[in-house]
Design an enzyme around this catalytic site. Sequence first.
Site, PDB file in Angstrom:
ATOM      1  NE  ARG A  55      68.327  16.249  11.253  1.00  0.00           N
ATOM      2  CZ  ARG A  55      69.523  16.039  11.429  1.00  0.00           C
ATOM      3  NH1 ARG A  55      70.524  15.855  10.580  1.00  0.00           N
ATOM      4  NH2 ARG A  55      69.983  15.926  12.641  1.00  0.00           N
ATOM      5  CB  THR A 336      78.089  16.275   7.363  1.00  0.00           C
ATOM      6  OG1 THR A 336      77.420  15.537   8.613  1.00  0.00           O
ATOM      7  CG2 THR A 336      77.187  17.294   6.810  1.00  0.00           C
ATOM      8  CG  ASN A 356      74.981  11.905  13.198  1.00  0.00           C
ATOM      9  OD1 ASN A 356      75.638  12.966  13.355  1.00  0.00           O
ATOM     10  ND2 ASN A 356      74.837  11.333  14.282  1.00  0.00           N
ATOM     11  CG  ASP A 378      72.191  14.880  15.043  1.00  0.00           C
ATOM     12  OD1 ASP A 378      73.344  14.884  15.835  1.00  0.00           O
ATOM     13  OD2 ASP A 378      72.314  14.977  13.750  1.00  0.00           O
ATOM     14  CB  SER A 407      70.296  19.131  11.761  1.00  0.00           C
ATOM     15  OG  SER A 407      71.513  19.211  11.008  1.00  0.00           O
ATOM     16  CB  SER A 408      75.049  21.566  13.917  1.00  0.00           C
ATOM     17  OG  SER A 408      74.986  21.319  15.068  1.00  0.00           O
ATOM     18  N   GLY A 428      80.761  18.778   9.563  1.00  0.00           N
ATOM     19  CA  GLY A 428      81.510  19.017  10.739  1.00  0.00           C
ATOM     20  C   GLY A 428      80.673  19.106  12.233  1.00  0.00           C
ATOM     21  N   GLY A 429      79.667  18.705  12.004  1.00  0.00           N
ATOM     22  CA  GLY A 429      78.746  18.807  13.338  1.00  0.00           C
ATOM     23  C   GLY A 429      78.415  20.084  13.833  1.00  0.00           C
TER      24      GLY A 429
END
Length: 532
Positions: A55, A336, A356, A378, A407-408, A428-429
């Site tokens: 990341r 993403t 992002n 984020d 993060s998701s 998709g966040g």
Amino acid sequence: MLRLGGNAVDAAIAASFTLSVTDPFSCGVGGGGFMVVYAPPSDARPAVEAVLNYRETAPGALGPDFYPSLDRTDASRIGGAAVGVPGTVRGLEAAHQRWGTLPWPTLLAPAIEAAQQGVAVNEAWCAAARWLGEARSDQPHLARCSEWIWKHLCGSGTLQPGDVVRQPEQARLLRRIAGRGADFFYTGEVARDIALAAQAAGGVMQIEDIEGYSTQDLAPLVADEIFGRYRLLTMPPPSSGGVAEIQVLRMLWRRWGDLHDPGPDDPAYLHLLASAMQQAFADRARWLADGTFAPVPVSHLLSDAHVQAAADRIDPDRALEPVDAHVLPPPDDAGTSHLSVVDADGMAVACTETINTLWGSCVAVEPWGIVLNNEMDDFTTNPGGSNAFGLRQSDRNAPEPGKRPLSSMSPTIVLEGDEVRLVAGASGGPRIISATIKAIVDVLIFGMTPEEALAVGRVHQQWSPDVLWLEQGRFDESVHADLRSRGWDVRERTGMGAEQLLEVLPDGSMLPASDPRKGGAPAGVRSVTTAD
Ligand code: GLY
């Protein structure tokens, strides 16, 4: 890569570099990601259960007061101040050093060829270009930052599906990385050009930030006894996805007995799922962050006592009391990309990568043709407010030098015994989390094929805003009405994540599926079993 004799990690690395060329609006070497790796035990080695964290990190000049002190409220989303130190190239090199078998230059060859020869753009790329055109018309700062991307990657607004976009600058960069390794990206002229591009667009990144970037090897988050029989390998913090996934799946299992003959469209099941998500996202908002900078009580959040208390709170007939009336719809699916791989020896990779939101910061490093992320959004950049996805987060997730934003992204491998059963993950966040959970349940509990699981409607509840989203046009009005009668603020929306799912059946045959919502298709080196 598999045909050349490479393993799942080789294939994932080659696919990731290629995605930098084919999906520059979603992911790429200007961004970062997470990789979960599994290999069954063999005579040669014990089982591999590992995760790599590549990341992006916050530059050294970014502290908790950085964004509130700026004039522009979109500084964490657009322009140089939005950019985190990219991690993808170091991450892919680390994966190759640990598990790869093919020569490094071989892994970059398809990406170099795609960049040099050009890529015929698909509808997803054209939609991203249209989005940029609209944003440029009413956001002068974004229009200035995105000039290079607009001209070179969007045909200045003329792009149509099938048009070929060549990226000679990125081809040159990838060729050098193939020859000299990740150091070429993190030192010298490339590091200088990244820092200069960010600074010219209002950022504070220094060459030293880029030179100092390193990946993290973390212990995977492991959950046994999922639905009584599966073992889940997923991503620990700074992902919130792994913790949320395990919490929701365990809550579901604890209350499964309340359901009478449940099915995937059963409102009672969807209510239970939404109630579990709501509580997991409340924990996300309060507790989750980069665990190397802030204490994150993962063991507590996954403990029997905590999960049981959350499961007990679920009222089968009523939504939990609204905790927040704030309503800000998250944007549609944006940046993403996820890829799922299994090789013939049963080695598996789940890998999610991102810049992002669409086109990241909109800043390009022109000499090298790459798009820089806006991952700093984020972080909790706006205390008390929410980020681009409408997510509210705590001070634990405030920016600090070298820290990684929450993060998701939820790359996940499900095992049964030593064998891979499912590889999953999405873009998709926050909808990554809900899409991945639903796909896992639809395959493992409701017995759908991956193709069927990706075709059915999705639901999403993220605690704040206190809304239950149902995918547009996918559920009967009776389902909407039932959920409304239980007290949910039900709304419809598109953009509910794009999932890449690969199921391995007990006889070793594979059922892969790529989300029809984003125009992908599975690839393989031997015939795959497809749904009847
Ligand atoms: N950038 C979206 C995420 O990591 O959740």
